[in-house]
Write a protein that holds these residues in place. Structure first.
Motif, mmCIF file in Angstrom:
data_model
loop_
_atom_site.group_PDB
_atom_site.id
_atom_site.type_symbol
_atom_site.label_atom_id
_atom_site.label_comp_id
_atom_site.label_asym_id
_atom_site.label_seq_id
_atom_site.Cartn_x
_atom_site.Cartn_y
_atom_site.Cartn_z
ATOM 1 N N LEU A 26 132.563 -17.190 43.196
ATOM 2 C CA LEU A 26 133.722 -16.796 42.398
ATOM 3 C C LEU A 26 133.714 -15.291 42.126
ATOM 4 N N ARG A 27 133.114 -14.542 43.067
ATOM 5 C CA ARG A 27 133.153 -13.084 43.046
ATOM 6 C C ARG A 27 133.556 -12.536 44.417
ATOM 7 N N ALA A 37 139.092 -15.018 37.363
ATOM 8 C CA ALA A 37 139.784 -15.744 36.304
ATOM 9 C C ALA A 37 139.349 -17.208 36.281
ATOM 10 N N ILE A 38 139.184 -17.807 37.477
ATOM 11 C CA ILE A 38 138.704 -19.196 37.556
ATOM 12 C C ILE A 38 137.299 -19.286 36.987
ATOM 13 N N ASP A 39 136.457 -18.327 37.323
ATOM 14 C CA ASP A 39 135.083 -18.334 36.846
ATOM 15 C C ASP A 39 135.036 -18.259 35.318
ATOM 16 N N GLN A 40 135.918 -17.479 34.722
ATOM 17 C CA GLN A 40 135.920 -17.298 33.274
ATOM 18 C C GLN A 40 136.820 -18.305 32.564
ATOM 19 N N ASN A 41 137.458 -19.175 33.350
ATOM 20 C CA ASN A 41 138.312 -20.228 32.783
ATOM 21 C C ASN A 41 139.337 -19.641 31.818
ATOM 22 N N THR A 42 140.016 -18.610 32.271
ATOM 23 C CA THR A 42 141.005 -17.948 31.437
ATOM 24 C C THR A 42 142.312 -17.789 32.200
ATOM 25 N N LYS A 43 143.409 -17.667 31.472
ATOM 26 C CA LYS A 43 144.715 -17.473 32.098
ATOM 27 C C LYS A 43 144.839 -16.047 32.610
ATOM 28 N N LEU A 44 145.616 -15.897 33.663
ATOM 29 C CA LEU A 44 145.821 -14.568 34.231
ATOM 30 C C LEU A 44 146.442 -13.619 33.213
ATOM 31 N N SER A 45 147.295 -14.163 32.342
ATOM 32 C CA SER A 45 147.949 -13.321 31.338
ATOM 33 C C SER A 45 146.953 -12.730 30.342
ATOM 34 N N GLU A 79 142.886 -25.565 39.803
ATOM 35 C CA GLU A 79 142.293 -24.363 39.219
ATOM 36 C C GLU A 79 143.291 -23.205 39.184
ATOM 37 N N VAL A 80 144.035 -23.021 40.268
ATOM 38 C CA VAL A 80 145.006 -21.921 40.311
ATOM 39 C C VAL A 80 146.122 -22.157 39.302
ATOM 40 N N ALA A 81 146.620 -23.391 39.223
ATOM 41 C CA ALA A 81 147.694 -23.699 38.278
ATOM 42 C C ALA A 81 147.224 -23.522 36.833
ATOM 43 N N LYS A 82 145.956 -23.845 36.560
ATOM 44 C CA LYS A 82 145.427 -23.689 35.201
ATOM 45 C C LYS A 82 145.449 -22.227 34.777
#
Length: 764
Positions: free
Chosen positions: A14-15, A180-188, A392-395
């Motif tokens: 995830l890097r 962003a997936i690795d940190q489980n956070t929204k792109l915003s 994951e991408v949608a999240k």
């Protein structure tokens, strides 16, 4: 020629955005002759990387980007001792709570080259051990003055790298997505500070020289260092411990004695066929150096009274005589060369099933006997799959789980439909991310054991469930030369065990598991013929029960065929098989295939059929035929198959085989891609199926009680209870005085166990 000495693949999970193969192809494109792949805290893709480099003529350099609480550095192996040192350091990083990279390097950095931009680490290591093999990392388009000053003040050489994470700047959004997936956070909410600099792409030498013109020696030092690291890596040398510290002659004498004692037990007398097969196999085992392997597996199997040795190991009469497997390879014409042959380079691979609730005891025995640094489990590289990558991408786009589920299901049904914003982007990114490694899990049963210390060969880390795992999945493990033993849990073995114990408790009749061979029992065969097999191991799925009914055969030989042909990719051949079974005239595709496929009505059913057909029709050697079989079973067969397809067509044409026949044979071979069985595997499983079916036919109450108590199989508890009623069993309710924790069966009655009551625990 400049070489990139600090590169991350997608195994920097995830890097990095580049696969190992893409990294090597970029190296070829830029006319470089070597490359270091230095992923974060691991050698997760090392074996794969070496193999790809060999294919493209690139020299692989072993390295790792070590990140710890007190420092960071790239470590490169100067030689094989350096590789071992890297494996140990990575293992310590993952296993030791108070690991210190600085202290580790101060204590011992022999056989290593250190590249770093961590001034604190550089200062500490320099003060303790001097400037030998220590380099200050200089990055283009970064502030380098403090690092250049340190280098010139202390006489430490500067070295040019680009700390590569992506192919080019166009992959920066992909890198951002992974972070962003690795940190489980929204792109915003995602901060660009958590991303790598856009300049960290795979550049050429000209670009590096231009951007570092003020410190030209940094590029020259990279070239000079690379030339000193040109190690010729070799893979495949078998690594396995001696049994009980025996010498090779002692081990062979012990194995031979055990085999002949077992042969007398199995066959009653030693016929010439048994002796000939034993001596043939023992000769190959001794020549290949696998004597200790069989003794170790034999020792493990003897720790449990009920096992099912399956896979290709069941083709061996040595395994049969030792009690590792339970199917006679002579009687059932099992192809030993699928397991071992004089030219095969791979180590043997034994898959042993134990009752599911006894498996942990077996693993504990292995780890206790060999210790935590000599034995560990194999890992799985858990990769983003189509469904999970969409989710994951949608999240990170901010969608809720119900929204994601609804749209994802529709997308998989109608993949070519036009989608509104931003779903078209989400699906596009999800396809791009598919197959990217995300994290490690524990392999279903793979265990490796070595004679000294696993940390000499592969890094270790601790899985979430508490066991030590190596950083490679099964293919890399085997390709490196580590010998894997699969210790697997099987619920149906526990069903057979519990049913036999219940039968003895109820009737006084004791049936020994090892002697339970009901393949000639008429009542069992009739039940299998009718497809009445709910609860019966491996033949209870709707598709298999339907095949049993259509075939109308309940004998062991046909059940072995059905256990193997019922794979999804062979659907078109299943219908043809049933028609031929019921008398449809047919001829083999080619006379050379006639004898090979005689038992399966001219159709390829087992993995060995692929190997044998390639040998007979296209002139493959046994090793090449086995290579084709292995290529079909890989996760991405399309990557490996083209070269075998070309060899198959050319070889068959050279033998005057007509093109339509070659194409038909190749289509049948392709049906084995991804998921298929060898005949010994199907034969072993079919025996357990017969044992299960025998108990269902003769002791239905005890059998169904054992099925439900052990968590069932293909169906829910409700489904099994419904089937029990159809079988004529009376279902009795739970009773505080009469029920036990598990279900009990006796005299056509099934007493509900207290396990069925919500909130009730056995410990009470």
């Amino acid at each position: 020629m400049f070489t990139h000495l600090h590169c991350h693949s997608y195994f920097s999970m995830l890097r990095g955005t580049i696969s190992p193969e893409e990294l090597v192809l970029l190296t070829v494109k830029h006319k470089m002759h070597s490359l270091a792949m230095t992923d974060w805290n691991g050698l997760y893709g090392w074996v794969e990387f070496v193999q790809i480099c060999e294919h493209y003529g690139i020299l692989p350099i072993c390295g790792v980007d070590m990140q710890s609480q007190d420092g960071s550095a790239v470590l490169l192996a100067k030689d094989f001792k350096g590789y071992e040192r890297i494996c140990r350091i990575i293992s310590d990083r993952h296993l030791e709570k108070n690991f210190s990279l600085i202290q580790t390097l101060k204590e011992d950095r022999e056989h290593l080259v250190i590249l770093s931009r961590d001034l604190n680490l550089l200062e500490n290591v320099f003060q303790q051990t001097g400037k030998r093999d220590l380099y200050v990392e200089i990055l283009p388009l970064e502030e380098n003055l403090p690092w250049i000053q340190f280098a010139r003040k202390n006489g430490v050489k500067p070295i040019a790298t680009n700390d590569v994470y992506f192919k080019d700047t166009s992959e920066l959004p992909l890198h951002r997505l992974l972070r962003a997936i690795d940190q489980n956070t929204k792109l915003s909410r995602f901060s660009s500070r958590d991303c790598i600099s856009p300049q960290r792409f795979f550049c050429d030498e000209k670009w590096m020289r231009a951007k570092l013109s003020y410190v030209p020696e940094a590029v020259e030092n990279a070239i000079e260092l690379t030339e000193s690291l040109e190690i010729r890596w070799s893979l495949g040398e078998t690594i396995f411990p001696p049994f009980a510290e025996f010498s090779d002659p002692e081990a062979y004498f012990t194995l031979r004695w055990k085999c002949y004692q077992g042969a007398l037990r199995r066959y009653g007398k030693l016929t010439s066929a048994v002796k000939e097969r034993l001596e043939y196999e023992l000769g190959i085992i001794r020549k290949k150096g696998f004597t200790h392997y069989f003794l170790v597996v034999d020792d493990i199997v003897r720790q449990a009274p009920r096992t099912c040795g399956r896979g290709s190991v069941a083709a061996s009469i040595v395994s049969y005589c030792l009690g590792i497997t339970h199917v006679d390879p002579i009687q059932h014409r099992l192809f030993f060369e699928r397991f071992l042959n004089p030219d095969r380079k791979d180590p043997p691979d034994a898959d042993i099933d134990f009752p599911w609730d006894e498996r942990d005891f077996i693993l504990d025995y292995i780890f206790k006997k060999y210790g935590p640094t000599r034995a560990a489990m194999v890992c799985n590289h858990v990769r983003l799959q189509p469904h999970s990558s969409v989710r994951e991408v949608a999240k990170i786009w901010g969608f809720t789980d119900p929204q994601i589920t609804k749209l994802t299901e529709k997308w998989f049904r109608f993949p070519l439909e036009r989608w509104p914003e931003p779903w078209d982007q989400i699906f596009s990114w999800a396809e791009r991310l598919a197959d990217y490694p995300r994290h490690l899990s524990v392999h279903a049963g793979g265990v490796v054991i070595v004679p000294d210390d696993l940390r000499r060969y592969v890094p270790l880390q601790r899985a979430a469930k508490g066991v030590n795992i190596i950083q490679w999945e099964k293919d890399q493990t085997e390709d490196f030369g580590l010998v894997k033993i699969d210790i697997l849990g099987n619920r149906s073995l526990a069903v057979v065990r519990d049913a036999l114990q219940e039968v003895e408790k109820n009737t006084g009749e004791k049936i020994e598991y090892e002697n339970l061979d009901p393949t000639q029992d008429p009542l069992t065969q009739e039940m299998l013929k009718r497809g009445e097999t709910m609860g019966v191991f491996y033949v209870e799925s709707p598709a298999t029960r339907l095949l049993q009914k259509k075939a109308g055969r309940g004998d062991y030989e046909h059940l072995v065929i059905h256990s193997s042909i019922i794979r999804p990719a062979s659907h078109r051949y299943i219908n043809e098989y049933v028609e031929r079974l019921h008398g449809k005239p047919y001829a083999p595709l080619h006379p050379l295939m006639g004898e090979i496929l005689e038992d399966s009505y001219g159709l390829m059913v087992y993995q060995e059929d692929v190997t044998k057909t390639a040998m007979a029709l296209a002139g493959f050697s046994a090793v090449e035929g086995d290579g084709l079989r292995k290529a079909l079973s890989k996760k991405r067969p399309e990557k490996w198959l083209p070269q075998y397809q070309q060899q198959f067509f050319q070889g068959a044409l050279a033998r005057d085989v007509e093109l339509p026949i070659i194409e038909a044979a190749w289509q049948m071979i392709q049906s084995f891609a991804g998921y298929s069985f060898c005949k010994p595997h199907s034969a072993s499983y079919a025996l357990v199926s017969f044992q299960s079916a025998f108990l269902r036919a003769h002791y239905p109450a005890e059998f169904m009680a054992a099925v439900i108590s052990n968590g069932g199989g293909f169906y829910s508890t409700f489904a099994y209870l419904s089937e029990a009623r159809r079988m004529g069993l009376t279902i009795l309710p739970p009773d505080i005085n009469l029920s036990e924790i598990h279900y009990r069966g006796q005299e056509h009655q099934l007493r509900t166990g207290l396990m069925q009551l919500k909130g009730v625990r056995e410990a009470w």
